[in-house]
Design an enzyme around this catalytic site. Structure first.
Site, PDB file in Angstrom:
ATOM      1  N   GLY A  14       0.763  -1.238   0.000  1.00  0.00           N
ATOM      2  CA  GLY A  14       0.000   0.000   0.000  1.00  0.00           C
ATOM      3  C   GLY A  14       0.790   1.282   0.000  1.00  0.00           C
ATOM      4  O   GLY A  14       0.215   2.356  -0.161  1.00  0.00           O
ATOM      5  N   GLU A  61       3.941  -6.382   2.301  1.00  0.00           N
ATOM      6  CA  GLU A  61       3.751  -6.894   0.937  1.00  0.00           C
ATOM      7  C   GLU A  61       3.778  -5.747  -0.071  1.00  0.00           C
ATOM      8  O   GLU A  61       2.781  -5.472  -0.742  1.00  0.00           O
ATOM      9  CB  GLU A  61       2.393  -7.613   0.849  1.00  0.00           C
ATOM     10  CG  GLU A  61       2.204  -8.733   1.844  1.00  0.00           C
ATOM     11  CD  GLU A  61       0.748  -9.225   1.915  1.00  0.00           C
ATOM     12  OE1 GLU A  61      -0.142  -8.574   1.330  1.00  0.00           O
ATOM     13  OE2 GLU A  61       0.518 -10.256   2.564  1.00  0.00           O
ATOM     14  N   PRO A  62       4.886  -5.033  -0.201  1.00  0.00           N
ATOM     15  CA  PRO A  62       4.906  -3.895  -1.124  1.00  0.00           C
ATOM     16  C   PRO A  62       4.965  -4.349  -2.585  1.00  0.00           C
ATOM     17  O   PRO A  62       5.646  -5.319  -2.910  1.00  0.00           O
ATOM     18  CB  PRO A  62       6.208  -3.171  -0.746  1.00  0.00           C
ATOM     19  CG  PRO A  62       7.095  -4.263  -0.223  1.00  0.00           C
ATOM     20  CD  PRO A  62       6.187  -5.281   0.421  1.00  0.00           C
ATOM     21  N   GLY A  63       4.239  -3.648  -3.418  1.00  0.00           N
ATOM     22  CA  GLY A  63       4.303  -3.907  -4.852  1.00  0.00           C
ATOM     23  C   GLY A  63       4.743  -2.640  -5.568  1.00  0.00           C
ATOM     24  O   GLY A  63       5.868  -2.493  -6.036  1.00  0.00           O
ATOM     25  N   ARG A  64       3.821  -1.651  -5.563  1.00  0.00           N
ATOM     26  CA  ARG A  64       4.042  -0.403  -6.286  1.00  0.00           C
ATOM     27  C   ARG A  64       5.343   0.284  -5.879  1.00  0.00           C
ATOM     28  O   ARG A  64       6.083   0.792  -6.719  1.00  0.00           O
ATOM     29  CB  ARG A  64       2.857   0.529  -6.003  1.00  0.00           C
ATOM     30  CG  ARG A  64       2.773   1.738  -6.921  1.00  0.00           C
ATOM     31  CD  ARG A  64       1.703   2.718  -6.428  1.00  0.00           C
ATOM     32  NE  ARG A  64       0.444   2.103  -6.110  1.00  0.00           N
ATOM     33  CZ  ARG A  64      -0.595   2.021  -6.944  1.00  0.00           C
ATOM     34  NH1 ARG A  64      -0.496   2.529  -8.152  1.00  0.00           N
ATOM     35  NH2 ARG A  64      -1.732   1.448  -6.577  1.00  0.00           N
ATOM     36  N   ARG A  93      -4.370   2.053 -16.576  1.00  0.00           N
ATOM     37  CA  ARG A  93      -4.519   2.872 -15.372  1.00  0.00           C
ATOM     38  C   ARG A  93      -5.187   4.237 -15.631  1.00  0.00           C
ATOM     39  O   ARG A  93      -6.077   4.636 -14.881  1.00  0.00           O
ATOM     40  CB  ARG A  93      -3.178   3.046 -14.652  1.00  0.00           C
ATOM     41  CG  ARG A  93      -2.543   1.725 -14.210  1.00  0.00           C
ATOM     42  CD  ARG A  93      -1.411   1.898 -13.224  1.00  0.00           C
ATOM     43  NE  ARG A  93      -1.903   2.349 -11.937  1.00  0.00           N
ATOM     44  CZ  ARG A  93      -1.865   3.579 -11.505  1.00  0.00           C
ATOM     45  NH1 ARG A  93      -1.298   4.520 -12.246  1.00  0.00           N
ATOM     46  NH2 ARG A  93      -2.359   3.905 -10.341  1.00  0.00           N
ATOM     47  N   CYS A 139     -10.672   1.494 -30.281  1.00  0.00           N
ATOM     48  CA  CYS A 139     -11.990   2.048 -30.588  1.00  0.00           C
ATOM     49  C   CYS A 139     -12.814   2.268 -29.332  1.00  0.00           C
ATOM     50  O   CYS A 139     -13.833   1.598 -29.105  1.00  0.00           O
ATOM     51  CB  CYS A 139     -12.713   1.106 -31.542  1.00  0.00           C
ATOM     52  SG  CYS A 139     -11.688   0.719 -32.956  1.00  0.00           S
ATOM     53  N   GLU A 140     -12.379   3.134 -28.470  1.00  0.00           N
ATOM     54  CA  GLU A 140     -13.076   3.498 -27.231  1.00  0.00           C
ATOM     55  C   GLU A 140     -12.663   4.932 -26.915  1.00  0.00           C
ATOM     56  O   GLU A 140     -11.459   5.242 -26.948  1.00  0.00           O
ATOM     57  CB  GLU A 140     -12.593   2.667 -26.038  1.00  0.00           C
ATOM     58  CG  GLU A 140     -12.708   1.187 -26.169  1.00  0.00           C
ATOM     59  CD  GLU A 140     -13.864   0.599 -25.364  1.00  0.00           C
ATOM     60  OE1 GLU A 140     -14.512   1.356 -24.612  1.00  0.00           O
ATOM     61  OE2 GLU A 140     -14.098  -0.598 -25.519  1.00  0.00           O
ATOM     62  N   TYR A 144       1.569  -2.429 -12.110  1.00  0.00           N
ATOM     63  CA  TYR A 144       0.213  -2.540 -12.634  1.00  0.00           C
ATOM     64  C   TYR A 144       0.115  -2.001 -14.061  1.00  0.00           C
ATOM     65  O   TYR A 144      -0.908  -1.459 -14.466  1.00  0.00           O
ATOM     66  CB  TYR A 144      -0.795  -1.833 -11.705  1.00  0.00           C
ATOM     67  CG  TYR A 144      -0.670  -2.301 -10.262  1.00  0.00           C
ATOM     68  CD1 TYR A 144      -1.064  -3.578  -9.910  1.00  0.00           C
ATOM     69  CD2 TYR A 144      -0.117  -1.482  -9.272  1.00  0.00           C
ATOM     70  CE1 TYR A 144      -0.919  -4.032  -8.603  1.00  0.00           C
ATOM     71  CE2 TYR A 144       0.024  -1.929  -7.969  1.00  0.00           C
ATOM     72  CZ  TYR A 144      -0.377  -3.201  -7.640  1.00  0.00           C
ATOM     73  OH  TYR A 144      -0.232  -3.651  -6.354  1.00  0.00           O
TER      74      TYR A 144
HETATM   75  N1  LLP Z   1      -1.087  -7.150  -0.661  1.00  0.00           N
HETATM   76  C1  LLP Z   1      -2.371  -7.328  -1.052  1.00  0.00           C
HETATM   77  C2  LLP Z   1      -3.200  -8.302  -0.352  1.00  0.00           C
HETATM   78  C3  LLP Z   1      -2.880  -6.568  -2.117  1.00  0.00           C
HETATM   79  O1  LLP Z   1      -4.139  -6.741  -2.495  1.00  0.00           O
HETATM   80  C4  LLP Z   1      -2.037  -5.637  -2.777  1.00  0.00           C
HETATM   81  C5  LLP Z   1      -2.537  -4.848  -3.908  1.00  0.00           C
HETATM   82  C6  LLP Z   1      -0.713  -5.507  -2.342  1.00  0.00           C
HETATM   83  C7  LLP Z   1      -0.278  -6.273  -1.268  1.00  0.00           C
HETATM   84  C8  LLP Z   1       0.270  -4.557  -2.976  1.00  0.00           C
HETATM   85  O2  LLP Z   1      -0.134  -3.244  -2.847  1.00  0.00           O
HETATM   86  P1  LLP Z   1       0.846  -2.036  -3.295  1.00  0.00           P
HETATM   87  O3  LLP Z   1       2.042  -2.073  -2.366  1.00  0.00           O
HETATM   88  O4  LLP Z   1       1.232  -2.277  -4.697  1.00  0.00           O
HETATM   89  O5  LLP Z   1       0.012  -0.833  -3.120  1.00  0.00           O
HETATM   90  N2  LLP Z   1      -4.180  -1.855 -10.039  1.00  0.00           N
HETATM   91  C9  LLP Z   1      -4.158  -0.805  -9.046  1.00  0.00           C
HETATM   92  C10 LLP Z   1      -3.607  -1.276  -7.723  1.00  0.00           C
HETATM   93  C11 LLP Z   1      -4.310  -2.492  -7.155  1.00  0.00           C
HETATM   94  C12 LLP Z   1      -3.730  -2.970  -5.870  1.00  0.00           C
HETATM   95  C13 LLP Z   1      -4.308  -4.297  -5.496  1.00  0.00           C
HETATM   96  N3  LLP Z   1      -3.741  -4.883  -4.332  1.00  0.00           N
HETATM   97  C14 LLP Z   1      -3.387   0.389  -9.618  1.00  0.00           C
HETATM   98  O6  LLP Z   1      -2.892   0.294 -10.742  1.00  0.00           O
HETATM   99  O7  LLP Z   1      -3.292   1.426  -8.976  1.00  0.00           O
END
Ligand code: LLP
Length: 428
Positions: A243, A277-280, A316, A346-347, A375
């Site tokens: 998050g 659990e970082p992603g972004r 996005r 075409c949107e 993402y």
């Molecule tokens: N853990 C869980 C259980 C999650 O559902 C998510 C993201 C993460 C970790 C990683 O979150 P982050 O650190 O990346 O914020 N497609 C959207 C974002 C969807 C996030 C879904 N869950 C976008 O492009 O902004």
């Protein structure tokens, strides 16, 4: 900080990924192409690692943000665990050399076959999202003869103050279970010979820029940890999900160190391991989407810059109204104009930017869309029968194609023409 910057190139300043000119990548690999920077991914991982230095911790990268094997392999080597939401993501992690015992299985609904595979390879923990899912996991664990390690994902009802589509910790969201119900689930799990309570989990949303909602969520989680301790149910780890937000435009997200401090203060000497659990945060600003201008069309009210990437490559802007920086790969010094940057799909929703001020661009020139590492490719589709973009990784002056551009033939592999001579009844 990231390693995409303007540097001297063959014809003046040019945008580079580390030591490689983006124009050279477009020449070699075509467009649209996702370009990742290894040094940036590594740097972001280390920043997160240092931020959590105050407590025993485990960083489980959220695979959904960018799941290319090269990225997963890189993070596995740095010591990351992984947060997955499907058996597909599990197999990717294993294919990339990730350790199953460092995998957290999140997600709002898991199938029996997914649970079984995860049990057989020996993942670290299932983050359970409902009472019925707990029963399913228990039943599969009994059948397979393996005790399932579990956390309950609680919904702390905290507003993460982010886009509605990516807020997950509110009472009205489909994620997690209310605190009261979670306590009953823990009682049930603690009494089962097929389940092993190991942790507690929560994830309140994505692109969060303040510390307070995350800290408030941890406070609520720890209330439950204490209540469980009173009942003799011990928790080993607290998983706070991902998050942490990044800068797309002018956001000033709380630094990871501030979040780490807030977590450490609350966890104190409890002896609980912190999982995140970082992603972004890891990959968002470690990738750009490279595209070429097909042409410029001046309508009655607007000027459209039509590019060869589209909403199928990065959804996005269309889906969340997300703002991502667009810039010419080779700055021309021409006057600024206000344009819409759009794809060929075409949107009317197929746009990357609306009323964006950009130096005048011309057909054939290259644009880079920043902050596209998270993402971006993972949410790509083949809508309009557009093969998915290539993905490349830059490491210093080295360029590796980590995913070939999808071929046209791959788009209909597995499809069948109807056999007009066969008028018999369906086999199913
Ligand atoms: N853990 C869980 C259980 C999650 O559902 C998510 C993201 C993460 C970790 C990683 O979150 P982050 O650190 O990346 O914020 N497609 C959207 C974002 C969807 C996030 C879904 N869950 C976008 O492009 O902004």
């Amino acid at each position: 900080m990231n390693h995409f910057e303007l540097r001297d190139g063959a014809d003046g300043l040019e945008l580079h990924a580390e030591d490689v000119a983006l124009a050279a990548i477009a020449e070699a690999c075509g467009t649209p192409t996702y370009v990742y920077s290894r040094a940036t991914i590594e740097r972001h991982y280390r920043v997160m690692d240092e931020a959590l230095g105050g407590v025993p911790n485990s960083i489980c990268y959220a695979v959904k943000a960018a799941s290319n094997l090269a990225i997963l392999g890189l993070l596995a080597k740095l010591g990351a665990g992984f947060d997955i939401v499907s058996v597909g993501e599990l197999e990717r992690v294993l294919a990339a050399g990730g350790l199953p015992e460092r995998v957290m299985f999140s997600g709002v609904g898991k199938r029996d076959d997914e649970i079984e595979r995860a049990l057989r390879v020996g993942i670290r923990c299932f983050n359970v999202e409902s009472a019925w899912e707990l029963e399913r996991i228990e039943a599969v664990a009994e059948r397979v003869g393996r005790r399932a390690p579990i956390s309950v994902r609680v919904n702390p009802d905290v507003d993460p103050q982010t886009h509605a589509y990516i807020a997950t910790g509110l009472r009205t969201s489909k994620f997690g279970v209310p605190m009261v119900e979670a306590q009953a689930m823990y009682r049930r799990a603690a009494a089962s010979p097929h389940l092993h309570v190991v942790g507690i989990d929560c994830h309140i949303g994505s692109q969060i820029t303040q510390v307070e909602p995350l800290a408030a969520a941890l406070d609520r989680v720890l209330e439950l940890v204490d209540a469980l301790a009173d009942e003799g149910i011990a928790i080993e780890h607290v998983d706070m999900g991902g998050g942490l937000g990044i800068t797309y435009k002018d956001e000033e997200p709380a630094p990871p160190a501030a979040v780490g401090r807030a977590y450490a203060e609350r966890l104190g000497p409890r002896g609980l391991e912190l999982v995140v659990e970082p992603g972004r945060l890891i990959v968002g600003n470690a990738g750009v989407l490279l595209m070429r201008v097909l042409g410029v069309k001046t309508g009655e009210a607007k000027t459209f810059v039509i590019v060869d990437a589209a909403m199928n490559d990065n959804i996005r802007p269309s889906l969340y109204g997300a703002w991502q920086q667009l810039e010419p790969v080779c700055p021309s010094g021409r006057n600024e104009t206000t344009v819409d940057v759009v794809g060929p799909i075409c949107e009317s929703g197929d746009f990357f930017a609306r009323d964006r001020v950009l130096p005048e661009v011309r057909a054939g020139e290259l644009l880079a869309m920043r902050s596209a590492g998270a993402y971006g490719f993972t949410m790509a589709s083949t809508y309009n029968s557009r093969p998915r973009a290539a993905e490349v990784m830059v490491d210093g002056s080295r360029l590796t194609v980590v995913r070939e551009r999808e071929s046209l033939r791959a788009l209909w592999a597995g499809e069948r023409l109807l056999d007009e001579d066969d008028a018999g009844p369906s086999a199913i």
